[in-house]
Design an enzyme around this catalytic site. Structure first.
Site, PDB file in Angstrom:
ATOM      1  N   CYS A  54       0.840  -1.207   0.000  1.00 10.58           N
ATOM      2  CA  CYS A  54       0.000   0.000   0.000  1.00 10.58           C
ATOM      3  C   CYS A  54       0.873   1.255   0.000  1.00 10.58           C
ATOM      4  O   CYS A  54       1.297   1.736   1.065  1.00 10.58           O
ATOM      5  CB  CYS A  54      -0.910   0.003   1.215  1.00 10.58           C
ATOM      6  SG  CYS A  54      -2.064  -1.378   1.304  1.00 10.58           S
TER       7      CYS A  54
ATOM      8  N   THR B 183       0.422   3.769  -3.159  1.00  7.88           N
ATOM      9  CA  THR B 183      -0.310   4.745  -3.966  1.00  7.88           C
ATOM     10  C   THR B 183      -1.541   5.277  -3.240  1.00  7.88           C
ATOM     11  O   THR B 183      -2.232   4.542  -2.535  1.00  7.88           O
ATOM     12  CB  THR B 183      -0.733   4.102  -5.297  1.00  7.88           C
ATOM     13  OG1 THR B 183       0.437   3.692  -6.000  1.00  7.88           O
ATOM     14  CG2 THR B 183      -1.521   5.064  -6.160  1.00  7.88           C
TER      15      THR B 183
ATOM     16  N   PRO C 176      -4.966   8.339  -3.715  1.00 11.76           N
ATOM     17  CA  PRO C 176      -5.742   9.028  -4.749  1.00 11.76           C
ATOM     18  C   PRO C 176      -5.036  10.258  -5.319  1.00 11.76           C
ATOM     19  O   PRO C 176      -5.174  10.577  -6.499  1.00 11.76           O
ATOM     20  CB  PRO C 176      -7.034   9.417  -4.020  1.00 11.76           C
ATOM     21  CG  PRO C 176      -7.188   8.380  -2.960  1.00 11.76           C
ATOM     22  CD  PRO C 176      -5.802   8.060  -2.513  1.00 11.76           C
ATOM     23  N   GLY C 177      -4.229  10.938  -4.487  1.00 16.84           N
ATOM     24  CA  GLY C 177      -3.546  12.139  -4.961  1.00 16.84           C
ATOM     25  C   GLY C 177      -2.048  11.994  -5.098  1.00 16.84           C
ATOM     26  O   GLY C 177      -1.345  12.987  -5.315  1.00 16.84           O
TER      27      GLY C 177
ATOM     28  N   GLY D 204       0.401   9.300  -7.051  1.00 16.90           N
ATOM     29  CA  GLY D 204       0.739   8.102  -7.811  1.00 16.90           C
ATOM     30  C   GLY D 204       2.218   8.135  -8.124  1.00 16.90           C
ATOM     31  O   GLY D 204       3.053   7.618  -7.377  1.00 16.90           O
TER      32      GLY D 204
ATOM     33  N   GLY E 182      10.380  -5.274  -8.029  1.00 21.54           N
ATOM     34  CA  GLY E 182       9.020  -5.350  -8.533  1.00 21.54           C
ATOM     35  C   GLY E 182       8.941  -5.023 -10.010  1.00 21.54           C
ATOM     36  O   GLY E 182       8.135  -5.596 -10.752  1.00 21.54           O
TER      37      GLY E 182
ATOM     38  N   GLY F 227      -7.004 -12.680 -36.300  1.00 18.01           N
ATOM     39  CA  GLY F 227      -8.180 -12.112 -36.956  1.00 18.01           C
ATOM     40  C   GLY F 227      -9.326 -11.956 -35.977  1.00 18.01           C
ATOM     41  O   GLY F 227      -9.132 -11.682 -34.784  1.00 18.01           O
TER      42      GLY F 227
ATOM     43  N   GLU G 189       4.020  -0.111 -10.788  1.00 17.82           N
ATOM     44  CA  GLU G 189       5.431  -0.205 -10.368  1.00 17.82           C
ATOM     45  C   GLU G 189       6.230   0.995 -10.886  1.00 17.82           C
ATOM     46  O   GLU G 189       7.431   0.898 -11.160  1.00 17.82           O
ATOM     47  CB  GLU G 189       6.095  -1.517 -10.839  1.00 17.82           C
ATOM     48  CG  GLU G 189       5.346  -2.780 -10.472  1.00 17.82           C
ATOM     49  CD  GLU G 189       5.383  -3.108  -8.998  1.00 17.82           C
ATOM     50  OE1 GLU G 189       5.723  -2.229  -8.194  1.00 17.82           O
ATOM     51  OE2 GLU G 189       5.049  -4.244  -8.638  1.00 17.82           O
TER      52      GLU G 189
END
Length: 380
Positions: free
Chosen positions: A123, A125, A127-128, A130, A240, A338, A362
Site C-alpha cells: 500500500c 499509492t 488518490p492524490g 501516484g 518489482g 483475426g 510499479e
C-alpha cells in the site's frame, strides 16, 4: 559471457511452468469472471517455496536470486499474468519484511507469509499521489499504544482480500524522510475498503481502496526505523519492476506460441496462413523483439543481484522496454488471429487487457524514462 540458464534455473522455470499450466491456466477465465483468485491456491504455491522467492534462507525463504525469480514470474504468466503479478506483490512485501523487519516482526509474520497462509498487499499509492509517491498523506500519529492511522490508499491489489497490508505512512515531515512502513492486519479496527474496482484487465485480482479511520496499529508492527519507509518502498520497487516485466514477457511468449499453432491450422486462399511471407515477417519481428526483451531483463536482474551501481537505471530501462514490447507482441498476436483473437475463447484478448496495466504500475513508463535520464545527466 554465458547467456545459458543453469540446470537449476531451467528446473525452476520448468517447475513453475508445469504448476501454472496444471493449476492456473485451466481456471484463468473463470477466476477472471468471478473477480477473485481462490485463497486455496496460495498455500499450494507456498508449498513450492514461491511465497518467499528471494527471502533469505536464514529466514526460511527460498533465497533465490532476482534472476531466478524472473524465471518463476515468466513461467507463471504463461498461465495467467494476473495471478503471477499478484504473487509478485506478495513477494515484494515479503522481501521488505525480511530485509528491514525486526527479529520479533519476522518471527510473528514470516512463517505464515512464506507458507502463504498470510497473503500480503503493498500500500503506497494514494488518490492524490501516484507517480509523486513521496507526497503521500496517510498519516500515522504516535500514541502510547502504537500508531493511529488516517488516510486512504488507492488501486490496491488485494484490497479487502489479503490477510495483511504493508502500508507506507507519514510519521514525520513532508517528503520522503517523513515516511515510515507499518503492517496492518486484516480485521484491524478502523480498517475498511472501498468498492471493487471495475478494471480493464487483471480482473481476477480484487482491487479496492484501503481506508484507515483512526486505525490502531501496534508499535511492534513498525517495519525497520521511522522515517526510512520511503527508502524501503523504493528498494522493493526495483525488483518489482523486474517481476512485472517478466510477467509481460511470459504472457507475450504464450501469445506467440498460441499464434504459431493457430497460423499452422488456419487456412486462407488454399494454404495455411503461416505460408504467407508477409505474415512470416511479422512472426520474425515478434520473435526478435521477444528475445531482445528477455536478454535485457536478465541483464537488469543480474545487475540487481550483483549490486551494480547502475542497477536501478537498468531495472527502469528493462521495465519500460519489456512491458511495451509485451503489449506490442500480444496485440500483434490478436491481429494475426483475426476475428477469433477478439473472442474470449481464444485467450488472446485477455492477455492484451492484462498487459496494458504493466506500463502503468510499479512506476509508470514515463517515470522509468525520468529515472534513466536523470542517471544519464548525473553521470555526464
Amino acid at each position: 559471457m554465458d547467456f545459458a540458464l543453469s540446470e537449476e534455473q531451467s528446473a525452476i522455470f520448468d517447475m513453475a511452468k508445469a504448476f501454472g499450466q496444471e493449476h492456473i491456466a485451466p481456471h484463468a477465465r473463470a477466476w477472471e469472471a468471478a473477480g477473485t483468485i481462490p485463497k486455496e491456491l496460495w498455500p499450494e504455491i507456498g508449498a513450492l517455496g514461491f511465497g518467499g522467492l528471494y527471502v533469505s534462507e536464514e529466514s526460511g525463504g527460498a533465497g533465490l536470486s532476482r534472476l531466478d525469480a524472473t524465471l518463476v514470474f515468466e513461467a507463471l504468466s504463461m498461465a495467467c499474468p494476473s495471478v503471477a503479478a499478484f504473487l509478485s506483490i506478495h513477494n515484494m512485501c515479503a522481501r521488505m519484511l525480511d530485509s528491514f523487519g525486526s527479529d520479533d516482526l519476522k518471527a510473528r509474520y514470516m512463517p505464515q507469509v512464506l507458507s502463504m497462509e498470510t497473503v500480503l498487499s503493498y500500500c503506497l499509492t494514494e488518490p492524490g499521489s501516484g507517480s509523486d509517491a513521496a507526497a503521500l498523506k496517510t498519516r500515522a500519529a504516535r500514541t502510547n499504544e502504537g500508531y493511529v492511522l488516517n488516510g486512504t490508499k488507492a488501486f490496491i491489489s488485494g484490497g479487502g482480500y489479503s490477510d495483511a497490508y504493508v502500508v507506507m505512512v507519514r510519521t514525520g515531515e513532508d517528503g520522503p524522510k517523513g515516511v515510515s512502513t507499518v503492517i496492518v492486519e486484516d480485521g484491524a479496527k478502523g480498517l475498511s475498503f472501498g468498492g471493487l474496482e471495475d478494471k480493464m484487465g487483471w480482473r481476477s485480482q480484487p482491487t479496492r481502496q484501503v481506508q484507515f479511520d483512526d486505525c490502531l496499529v501496534s508499535a511492534d508492527n513498525l517495519v525497520g526505523e521511522e522515517g526510512r519507509g520511503f527508502t524501503y518502498a523504493m528498494k522493493g520497487l526495483d525488483g518489482g519492476r523486474l517481476n512485472i516485466a517478466a510477467c509481460s514477457l511470459g504472457a507475450a511468449q504464450q501469445a506467440l506460441d498460441m499464434t504459431l499453432a493457430y497460423m499452422g491450422e488456419r487456412k486462407a486462399f488454399g494454404k495455411p496462413i503461416d505460408q504467407f511471407q508477409a505474415l512470416q515477417f511479422r512472426l520474425a519481428d515478434m520473435e526478435i523483439e521477444l528475445q531482445a526483451a528477455r536478454t535485457f531483463l536478465q541483464q537488469a536482474a543480474w545487475k540487481l543481484d550483483t549490486g551494480a551501481p547502475d542497477a536501478t537505471k537498468f531495472c527502469a530501462m528493462a521495465k519500460k522496454f519489456v512491458t511495451e514490447a509485451g503489449s506490442r507482441i500480444v496485440n500483434q498476436c490478436l491481429q494475426l488471429h483475426g476475428g477469433y483473437g477478439y473472442l474470449a475463447d481464444y485467450g488472446i484478448e485477455k492477455l492484451v487487457r492484462d498487459l496494458r496495466v504493466h506500463e502503468i504500475l510499479e512506476g509508470t513508463n514515463e517515470i522509468m524514462r525520468l529515472i534513466v535520464s536523470r542517471q544519464m545527466l548525473a553521470d555526464r
